[in-house]
Design a protein around this motif. Structure first.
Motif, short mmCIF file in Angstrom:
data_model
loop_
_atom_site.label_atom_id
_atom_site.label_comp_id
_atom_site.label_asym_id
_atom_site.label_seq_id
_atom_site.Cartn_x
_atom_site.Cartn_y
_atom_site.Cartn_z
N LEU A 106 103.01 3.82 39.90
CA LEU A 106 101.74 4.55 39.80
C LEU A 106 101.24 4.67 38.37
N VAL A 107 102.15 4.95 37.44
CA VAL A 107 101.71 5.26 36.07
C VAL A 107 102.14 4.23 35.04
N GLY A 108 102.99 3.28 35.42
CA GLY A 108 103.44 2.29 34.45
C GLY A 108 104.55 2.83 33.57
N SER A 109 105.07 1.97 32.73
CA SER A 109 106.18 2.33 31.85
C SER A 109 105.66 2.78 30.49
N GLN A 110 105.97 4.03 30.12
CA GLN A 110 105.64 4.60 28.81
C GLN A 110 104.15 4.46 28.50
N GLN A 111 103.32 4.90 29.44
CA GLN A 111 101.88 4.78 29.30
C GLN A 111 101.14 6.12 29.20
N LEU A 112 101.80 7.23 29.48
CA LEU A 112 101.09 8.50 29.61
C LEU A 112 100.95 9.23 28.28
N PRO A 113 99.75 9.74 27.97
CA PRO A 113 99.58 10.61 26.81
C PRO A 113 100.22 11.97 27.07
N GLN A 114 100.19 12.82 26.07
CA GLN A 114 100.98 14.05 26.11
C GLN A 114 100.67 14.94 27.30
N ILE A 115 99.39 15.25 27.55
CA ILE A 115 99.05 16.17 28.64
C ILE A 115 99.47 15.59 29.99
N ALA A 116 99.21 14.30 30.18
CA ALA A 116 99.59 13.66 31.45
C ALA A 116 101.11 13.62 31.61
N ALA A 117 101.85 13.39 30.52
CA ALA A 117 103.30 13.35 30.60
C ALA A 117 103.87 14.72 30.96
N VAL A 118 103.34 15.78 30.35
CA VAL A 118 103.79 17.13 30.66
C VAL A 118 103.48 17.46 32.12
N SER A 119 102.30 17.04 32.59
CA SER A 119 101.95 17.26 34.00
C SER A 119 102.92 16.54 34.92
N ALA A 120 103.29 15.32 34.53
CA ALA A 120 104.25 14.55 35.33
C ALA A 120 105.60 15.25 35.39
N MET A 121 106.02 15.89 34.30
CA MET A 121 107.28 16.62 34.29
C MET A 121 107.26 17.75 35.33
N LEU A 122 106.15 18.48 35.36
CA LEU A 122 106.03 19.58 36.32
C LEU A 122 106.00 19.06 37.75
N VAL A 123 105.27 17.97 37.97
CA VAL A 123 105.17 17.39 39.31
C VAL A 123 106.55 16.94 39.80
N VAL A 124 107.31 16.29 38.93
CA VAL A 124 108.64 15.81 39.32
C VAL A 124 109.55 16.99 39.67
N MET A 125 109.48 18.07 38.89
CA MET A 125 110.30 19.25 39.19
C MET A 125 109.96 19.84 40.55
N VAL A 126 108.67 20.01 40.81
CA VAL A 126 108.24 20.63 42.06
C VAL A 126 108.60 19.75 43.25
N LEU A 127 108.29 18.46 43.16
CA LEU A 127 108.59 17.55 44.27
C LEU A 127 110.10 17.43 44.50
N SER A 128 110.87 17.45 43.42
CA SER A 128 112.33 17.40 43.57
C SER A 128 112.84 18.63 44.30
N HIS A 129 112.26 19.79 44.00
CA HIS A 129 112.65 21.02 44.68
C HIS A 129 112.41 20.91 46.18
N PHE A 130 111.22 20.46 46.56
CA PHE A 130 110.92 20.34 47.98
C PHE A 130 111.72 19.22 48.63
#
Length: 364
Positions: free
Chosen positions: A323-347
């Motif tokens: 979806l996002v490619g390898s090492q392509q995300l700027p700071q805000i998008a990368a931080v958002s991805a961190m939160l998304v991964v945590m939440v989805l991992s929990h569920f």
């Protein structure tokens, strides 16, 4: 250790409340683990060099895996008794799971991403679907280390021998690094024990085995302690002394004792082992009397299901490359991805536990 396992405890905390500290500690480490994994795989150059990226590196690059496997070693001696055969079967399962995860989170999504043009080989550098298959990650190490620790515990039941083994691994490991034969198949096996990051050996047995061996001593000490508060106070001072000793030793030859964060020298191993004791003291202070706290409860839940959480977050990150490619995300998008991964991992963990419960009921 002269106390028996059945001695009355001066501290009135029951055994399962003792474990709250370690579940919480693993929950904290899970957060740091997700942050650094997402940063490595998704963050672009500017994100890596930003204050956010540098802070994550500072907090997670050296400590997380070392403290995870230290706690693993602690549970070998602290938790209930299990037969050697049962433990070795679990070790084999962890080792096999490591390679299954390599295929599911690495080889397959990377191959599909290349075929579909979602990433380029230039972006991936030296990484290929084949190299991803043979990565020696923490699950392969955990399987080997668990087997070694169980055998050492079985053959040499006294903690003094575990300390001796930990010291031998700590100081002798650098002399065995990078042993190769020049033949591909034997070298794939050797890198499990002596390899380096360039070979795809993120966690070679030497020197990483030192941490769970030290954890075994800590777990045995805790098991026969009759005063938790005093236990953690004492471990704090021991941890501080080890950290200071390791730091001073590292300063005598920084290149040798630091080596790299994936393969530390003796000074850094001693320092990180001491840091684990200080970290666990901090976790005990936070969790003391906080069993009903939602944040503590959430992190303890993650800590109790650490292997499941680990596998799910890697599957999300690996397939997320499409979806996002390898090492392509700027700071805000990368931080958002961190939160998304945590939440989805929990569920994902909740779903897995529910599926497993349903299957158990059907079998019953």
């Amino acid at each position: 250790m002269t106390m028996s396992a059945t001695s009355p405890m001066q501290d009135t905390q029951p055994v399962n409340e003792r474990l709250l500290t370690f579940d919480f500690a693993r929950g904290i480490l899970i957060i740091l683990m997700v942050l650094v994994h997402v940063l490595d795989f998704y963050g672009d150059t500017s994100t890596h060099e930003s204050l956010v990226g540098s802070t994550i590196r500072l907090l997670a690059s050296w400590q997380v895996a070392a403290w995870f496997v230290f706690i693993m070693g602690m549970f070998i001696t602290y938790s209930g008794q299990q037969s050697l055969l049962t433990g070795l079967k679990r070790a084999l399962g962890l080792f096999a799971l490591g390679y299954a995860l390599n295929i599911a989170r690495g080889s397959i999504p990377m191959w599909l991403s290349l075929k579909m043009g979602l990433v380029t080989q230039e972006q991936l550098g030296s990484y290929t679907p084949t190299t991803e298959l043979f990565v020696v990650d923490i699950l392969q190490f955990a399987g080997l280390a668990l087997a070694c620790c169980l055998l050492i515990k079985h053959l040499f039941p006294a903690p003094k021998y575990w300390i001796g083994c930990a010291l031998l691994v700590t100081f002798l490991s650098p002399y065995f690094w990078d042993i190769t034969t020049g033949w591909s198949y034997p070298d794939e096996a050797l890198k499990l024990f002596f390899g380096n990051k360039h070979q795809g050996a993120m966690f070679p047995l030497l020197p990483w085995l030192a941490y769970p061996l030290a954890g075994m001593v800590f777990g045995c000490w805790l098991k026969y302690s009759n005063n938790i508060q005093q236990f953690f106070k004492t471990s704090l001072w021991i941890g501080a002394a080890l950290t200071a000793t390791g730091t001073l030793l590292t300063m005598t030859n920084t290149d040798y004792h630091m080596a790299s964060n994936m393969r530390a020298g003796p000074g850094m191993i001693i320092s990180l082992t001491g840091g684990a004791l200080v970290f666990l003291w901090l976790c005990q202070r936070v969790t003391q009397g906080q069993s009903a706290n939602r944040f503590v409860s959430l992190l303890c839940f993650w800590g109790r299901n650490v292997t499941t959480y680990y596998v799910i977050q890697w599957l999300l990150i690996g397939w997320g490359l499409m979806l996002v490619g390898s090492q392509q995300l700027p700071q805000i998008a990368a931080v958002s991805a961190m939160l998304v991964v945590m939440v989805l991992s929990h569920f994902g963990v909740l779903l897995w536990l529910k599926v497993r419960t349903v299957r158990s009921m059907r079998v019953a």
